[in-house]
Write a protein that holds these residues in place. Structure first.
Motif, PDB file in Angstrom:
ATOM      1  N   MET A  33     -29.644  48.483  61.182  1.00  0.00           N
ATOM      2  CA  MET A  33     -28.551  49.448  61.121  1.00  0.00           C
ATOM      3  C   MET A  33     -27.234  48.866  61.630  1.00  0.00           C
ATOM      4  O   MET A  33     -26.163  49.352  61.274  1.00  0.00           O
ATOM      5  N   ALA A  85     -24.958  47.961  58.971  1.00  0.00           N
ATOM      6  CA  ALA A  85     -24.351  49.128  58.328  1.00  0.00           C
ATOM      7  C   ALA A  85     -23.119  49.593  59.108  1.00  0.00           C
ATOM      8  O   ALA A  85     -22.074  49.902  58.520  1.00  0.00           O
ATOM      9  N   ALA A  95     -21.555  61.488  56.224  1.00  0.00           N
ATOM     10  CA  ALA A  95     -22.937  61.322  56.685  1.00  0.00           C
ATOM     11  C   ALA A  95     -23.639  62.677  56.761  1.00  0.00           C
ATOM     12  O   ALA A  95     -24.795  62.824  56.376  1.00  0.00           O
ATOM     13  N   ASN A  96     -22.894  63.671  57.242  1.00  0.00           N
ATOM     14  CA  ASN A  96     -23.437  65.019  57.347  1.00  0.00           C
ATOM     15  C   ASN A  96     -23.838  65.553  55.966  1.00  0.00           C
ATOM     16  O   ASN A  96     -24.894  66.157  55.797  1.00  0.00           O
ATOM     17  N   VAL A 124     -24.564  63.709  53.322  1.00  0.00           N
ATOM     18  CA  VAL A 124     -25.731  62.946  52.853  1.00  0.00           C
ATOM     19  C   VAL A 124     -27.003  63.505  53.488  1.00  0.00           C
ATOM     20  O   VAL A 124     -28.020  63.698  52.824  1.00  0.00           O
ATOM     21  N   GLN A 149     -32.869  68.032  54.670  1.00  0.00           N
ATOM     22  CA  GLN A 149     -33.295  68.227  56.051  1.00  0.00           C
ATOM     23  C   GLN A 149     -32.433  69.315  56.679  1.00  0.00           C
ATOM     24  O   GLN A 149     -31.306  69.513  56.298  1.00  0.00           O
ATOM     25  N   PRO A 150     -32.960  69.979  57.690  1.00  0.00           N
ATOM     26  CA  PRO A 150     -32.187  71.036  58.340  1.00  0.00           C
ATOM     27  C   PRO A 150     -31.189  70.486  59.358  1.00  0.00           C
ATOM     28  O   PRO A 150     -30.399  71.220  59.899  1.00  0.00           O
ATOM     29  N   ASN A 151     -31.204  69.157  59.585  1.00  0.00           N
ATOM     30  CA  ASN A 151     -30.414  68.563  60.665  1.00  0.00           C
ATOM     31  C   ASN A 151     -28.941  68.888  60.630  1.00  0.00           C
ATOM     32  O   ASN A 151     -28.310  69.094  61.641  1.00  0.00           O
ATOM     33  N   GLN A 164     -20.055  70.260  62.114  1.00  0.00           N
ATOM     34  CA  GLN A 164     -18.630  70.465  62.347  1.00  0.00           C
ATOM     35  C   GLN A 164     -17.855  69.704  61.297  1.00  0.00           C
ATOM     36  O   GLN A 164     -18.037  68.567  61.122  1.00  0.00           O
ATOM     37  N   VAL A 171     -27.365  54.680  57.852  1.00  0.00           N
ATOM     38  CA  VAL A 171     -27.203  55.344  59.152  1.00  0.00           C
ATOM     39  C   VAL A 171     -27.916  56.704  59.152  1.00  0.00           C
ATOM     40  O   VAL A 171     -28.608  57.055  60.109  1.00  0.00           O
ATOM     41  N   VAL A 172     -27.763  57.445  58.063  1.00  0.00           N
ATOM     42  CA  VAL A 172     -28.409  58.764  57.960  1.00  0.00           C
ATOM     43  C   VAL A 172     -29.930  58.620  57.921  1.00  0.00           C
ATOM     44  O   VAL A 172     -30.661  59.335  58.624  1.00  0.00           O
ATOM     45  N   MET A 173     -30.408  57.670  57.098  1.00  0.00           N
ATOM     46  CA  MET A 173     -31.857  57.534  56.930  1.00  0.00           C
ATOM     47  C   MET A 173     -32.546  57.076  58.216  1.00  0.00           C
ATOM     48  O   MET A 173     -33.694  57.449  58.474  1.00  0.00           O
ATOM     49  N   GLN A 174     -31.847  56.286  59.017  1.00  0.00           N
ATOM     50  CA  GLN A 174     -32.422  55.871  60.307  1.00  0.00           C
ATOM     51  C   GLN A 174     -32.710  57.092  61.168  1.00  0.00           C
ATOM     52  O   GLN A 174     -33.743  57.171  61.835  1.00  0.00           O
ATOM     53  N   PHE A 175     -31.777  58.034  61.149  1.00  0.00           N
ATOM     54  CA  PHE A 175     -31.984  59.257  61.930  1.00  0.00           C
ATOM     55  C   PHE A 175     -33.145  60.056  61.357  1.00  0.00           C
ATOM     56  O   PHE A 175     -34.050  60.462  62.084  1.00  0.00           O
ATOM     57  N   LEU A 176     -33.103  60.265  60.032  1.00  0.00           N
ATOM     58  CA  LEU A 176     -34.121  61.122  59.402  1.00  0.00           C
ATOM     59  C   LEU A 176     -35.523  60.545  59.569  1.00  0.00           C
ATOM     60  O   LEU A 176     -36.486  61.281  59.789  1.00  0.00           O
ATOM     61  N   THR A 195     -36.713  61.087  63.220  1.00  0.00           N
ATOM     62  CA  THR A 195     -37.093  62.449  63.614  1.00  0.00           C
ATOM     63  C   THR A 195     -38.455  62.840  63.052  1.00  0.00           C
ATOM     64  O   THR A 195     -39.051  63.813  63.509  1.00  0.00           O
ATOM     65  N   GLY A 221     -39.306  64.341  60.311  1.00  0.00           N
ATOM     66  CA  GLY A 221     -39.371  65.686  59.754  1.00  0.00           C
ATOM     67  C   GLY A 221     -38.899  66.789  60.688  1.00  0.00           C
ATOM     68  O   GLY A 221     -38.730  67.928  60.273  1.00  0.00           O
ATOM     69  N   LYS A 222     -38.718  66.449  61.951  1.00  0.00           N
ATOM     70  CA  LYS A 222     -38.203  67.466  62.872  1.00  0.00           C
ATOM     71  C   LYS A 222     -36.686  67.514  62.793  1.00  0.00           C
ATOM     72  O   LYS A 222     -36.047  66.644  62.206  1.00  0.00           O
ATOM     73  N   GLU A 223     -36.129  68.533  63.441  1.00  0.00           N
ATOM     74  CA  GLU A 223     -34.679  68.690  63.321  1.00  0.00           C
ATOM     75  C   GLU A 223     -33.920  67.717  64.209  1.00  0.00           C
ATOM     76  O   GLU A 223     -32.869  67.209  63.826  1.00  0.00           O
ATOM     77  N   LEU A 240     -35.357  54.355  68.767  1.00  0.00           N
ATOM     78  CA  LEU A 240     -34.326  54.089  67.769  1.00  0.00           C
ATOM     79  C   LEU A 240     -33.229  53.188  68.345  1.00  0.00           C
ATOM     80  O   LEU A 240     -32.809  52.215  67.717  1.00  0.00           O
ATOM     81  N   PHE A 246     -28.317  65.672  64.938  1.00  0.00           N
ATOM     82  CA  PHE A 246     -27.613  64.752  64.040  1.00  0.00           C
ATOM     83  C   PHE A 246     -26.156  64.578  64.464  1.00  0.00           C
ATOM     84  O   PHE A 246     -25.622  63.465  64.443  1.00  0.00           O
ATOM     85  N   GLN A 247     -25.515  65.677  64.846  1.00  0.00           N
ATOM     86  CA  GLN A 247     -24.113  65.593  65.305  1.00  0.00           C
ATOM     87  C   GLN A 247     -23.991  64.681  66.521  1.00  0.00           C
ATOM     88  O   GLN A 247     -23.073  63.871  66.635  1.00  0.00           O
ATOM     89  N   TYR A 280     -26.060  62.327  67.422  1.00  0.00           N
ATOM     90  CA  TYR A 280     -26.345  60.960  66.960  1.00  0.00           C
ATOM     91  C   TYR A 280     -25.098  60.338  66.337  1.00  0.00           C
ATOM     92  O   TYR A 280     -24.764  59.180  66.591  1.00  0.00           O
ATOM     93  N   MET A 281     -24.380  61.120  65.538  1.00  0.00           N
ATOM     94  CA  MET A 281     -23.169  60.585  64.897  1.00  0.00           C
ATOM     95  C   MET A 281     -22.082  60.279  65.934  1.00  0.00           C
ATOM     96  O   MET A 281     -21.255  59.406  65.724  1.00  0.00           O
TER      97      MET A 281
END
Lengths: 92, 92
Positions: free
Chosen positions: A1, A4, A76-77, A79, A85-87, A92, B8-13, B16, B18-20, B30, B65-66, B68-69
């Motif tokens: 990452m 990236a 990113a949000n 995507v 996903q519900p993330n 914001q 960047v998004v997929m690393q988070f997903l 997790t 499958g969790k939020e 991570l 996710f927020q 994380y960003m």
């Protein structure tokens, strides 16, 4: 990452061409060439100008690195939402 | 750059599972596996916990996710500074 993240930073730095911020024109070019497939309306100059106004917190007509990272966060949000996903809900 | 944002998004997903949100443990994994070369102190569990506390705006012990960003923004800012540009000065 890490690669990236560096890519995201280098896109900004190469678009500013040594200046501190992105001019309106450089911002348009960057959005159209780099985010055209992932965002809608990047072909419309007025849409990109409106986007820039929304990002331009300090209203100086330029896009700083912080303001650029806000855009990356939005993208990113979106995507993340597309992946079903519900993330990203209520982002914001 | 679109691929970079997706990475960047997929690393988070994927972290997790499958969790939020990211649990404390998933966040540690991570950060250590993905940001170990670009950040300092990722080998220290207590340093990573402190980092997580700093990100955890809503104090729920998880990383959304927020949140994380926000971390990605910090890292990008530090990469930008390392490149010797003035862009990142005074970052949030």
């Amino acid at each position: 990452m890490e690669g990236a993240i560096k890519t995201v930073v280098m896109q900004f730095l190469s678009a500013t061409r040594g200046k501190e911020n992105l001019s309106s024109k450089s911002f348009q070019k960057l959005v159209q060439s780099q985010l055209g497939n992932i965002m809608s309306d990047t072909d419309s100059s007025s849409a990109v100008k409106d986007m820039m106004k929304g990002l331009d917190d300090n209203q100086d007509g330029k896009v700083s690195f912080q303001e650029y990272m806000t855009l990356i966060g939005y993208v990113a949000n979106s995507v993340c939402e597309q992946k079903g996903q519900p993330n990203a809900a209520g982002g914001q």
